[in-house]
Write a protein that holds these residues in place. Structure first.
Motif, PDB file in Angstrom:
ATOM      1  N   HIS A   1      44.544  37.073  43.819  1.00  0.00           N
ATOM      2  CA  HIS A   1      45.133  38.305  44.812  1.00  0.00           C
ATOM      3  C   HIS A   1      46.259  38.108  45.548  1.00  0.00           C
ATOM      4  O   HIS A   1      47.177  38.772  45.694  1.00  0.00           O
ATOM      5  CB  HIS A   1      43.779  38.621  45.670  1.00  0.00           C
ATOM      6  N   LEU A   2      46.152  36.815  46.318  1.00  0.00           N
ATOM      7  CA  LEU A   2      47.298  36.329  47.062  1.00  0.00           C
ATOM      8  C   LEU A   2      48.632  36.039  46.328  1.00  0.00           C
ATOM      9  O   LEU A   2      49.866  36.354  46.870  1.00  0.00           O
ATOM     10  CB  LEU A   2      47.162  35.179  47.902  1.00  0.00           C
ATOM     11  N   ALA A   3      48.534  35.740  45.217  1.00  0.00           N
ATOM     12  CA  ALA A   3      49.861  35.685  44.283  1.00  0.00           C
ATOM     13  C   ALA A   3      50.371  36.980  43.931  1.00  0.00           C
ATOM     14  O   ALA A   3      51.736  37.167  43.696  1.00  0.00           O
ATOM     15  CB  ALA A   3      49.286  35.142  43.108  1.00  0.00           C
ATOM     16  N   THR A   4      49.568  38.297  43.944  1.00  0.00           N
ATOM     17  CA  THR A   4      50.231  39.647  43.987  1.00  0.00           C
ATOM     18  C   THR A   4      50.793  40.290  45.078  1.00  0.00           C
ATOM     19  O   THR A   4      51.500  41.220  44.954  1.00  0.00           O
ATOM     20  CB  THR A   4      49.010  40.539  43.230  1.00  0.00           C
ATOM     21  N   LEU A   5      50.519  39.488  46.173  1.00  0.00           N
ATOM     22  CA  LEU A   5      51.397  39.948  47.619  1.00  0.00           C
ATOM     23  C   LEU A   5      52.685  39.953  47.585  1.00  0.00           C
ATOM     24  O   LEU A   5      53.038  39.009  47.026  1.00  0.00           O
ATOM     25  CB  LEU A   5      50.432  39.354  48.819  1.00  0.00           C
TER      26      LEU A   5
END
Ligand SMILES: N[C@@H]1[C@@H](O)[C@H](O)[C@@H](COP(=O)(O)O)O[C@@H]1O
Length: 264
Positions: free
Chosen positions: A260-264
């Motif tokens: 998820h963090l990688a998509t931010l």
């Protein structure tokens, strides 16, 4: 502690190597803390492959090894300096001047220990420290009863460690009983620590490190105090953990969060 449980030793090496590769990509002039023993060899092979493929470079890196046998020169095939040259340094684009292993042939070992600490400090401290674990829970050559805030010093090896490492020495060959090792306090100052353990022979030590009390009897339990310790183990080494399923659940959730963090 982040506890990563994988199927086998090959997966453990690949996972660990990726952490080191990411560190070098993020900071090419990283200070790497390195380890010997049979466990890290596969990780070093992964790093060599990544270096040859042009994915990572060690050209700006500095390294500090955990420990060395006292009484062996770096040319001795069983010395940890020799091991590091053979297993990693000779095969990557590192400047050997920037690689440090405690001097096993120091005229004054006590002075050498102080100087080793000073060199680590002068380099800005260790960014990421690789560790294995002994069957008795030792890290580096910090044997049971080691002070949990100890610094680089001369340590006497236990009978168990001497026996475990006898396989590397020819029959009748002189095997040192003393070492110079970074202390537990030195290790705990690394910004990140990555410990690898594989095989059923490490299961008791892994259990004590992760789930046992903080105690000098299991030096690796001191990693419970570290704010960024990653324990990467195979199923055999994890086999005595009481909360195995919980750790697997946490890691699955952690992977989701990272995605998820990688998509931010
Ligand atoms: N000083 C080293 C340790 O740093 C290492 O973690 C341990 C386990 O070695 P192996 O990976 O071969 O089990 O052996 C030696 O005693």
């Amino acid at each position: 502690m982040q506890i990563v449980i994988l199927d086998d030793a090959a997966q453990v090496a690949a996972y660990g190597a990726n952490i080191f590769a990411k560190q070098l990509l993020k900071k090419p002039a990283s200070v790497l803390g390195l380890a010997t023993g049979s466990t890290p060899v596969a990780l070093y092979q992964e790093l060599i492959a990544k270096n040859k493929a042009g994915e990572i470079s060690f050209s700006q890196a500095t390294t500090f090894n955990l420990d060395e046998y006292l009484g062996l020169t770096g040319e001795h095939p069983q010395s940890y300096r020799y091991f590091m040259n053979e297993q990693l340094f000779n095969h990557v684009d590192i400047d050997k001047q920037n690689t440090h292993v405690p001097p096993g042939d120091a005229v004054n070992p006590l002075v050498a220990c102080t100087e080793y600490e000073q060199k680590i400090t002068a380099a800005g401290g260790v960014d990421i420290q690789l560790l294995g674990i002994g069957r008795n829970g030792h890290i580096g050559f910090n044997e049971p009863s080691s002070g949990l805030t100890s610094r680089t010093r001369v340590k006497t090896l236990t009978k168990a460690t001497i026996e475990d490492n006898a396989r590397f020495f020819a029959e009748g060959e002189y095997q040192p009983h003393l070492s110079i090792t970074m202390g537990i306090g030195t290790i705990l100052e690394a910004k990140k620590v990555v410990l690898l353990a594989t095989g059923a022979s490490k299961a008791d030590a892994v259990h004590a490190m992760v789930e046992g009390p903080l105690m000098a009897k299991c030096p690796a339990s001191a990693l419970q105090l570290h704010k960024d310790a990653v324990i990467i183990i195979d199923k055999a080494a994890a086999s005595k953990l009481e909360d195995l399923e919980f750790y697997q659940h946490i890691e699955a959730e952690n992977q989701k969060l990272q995605a998820h963090l990688a998509t931010l």
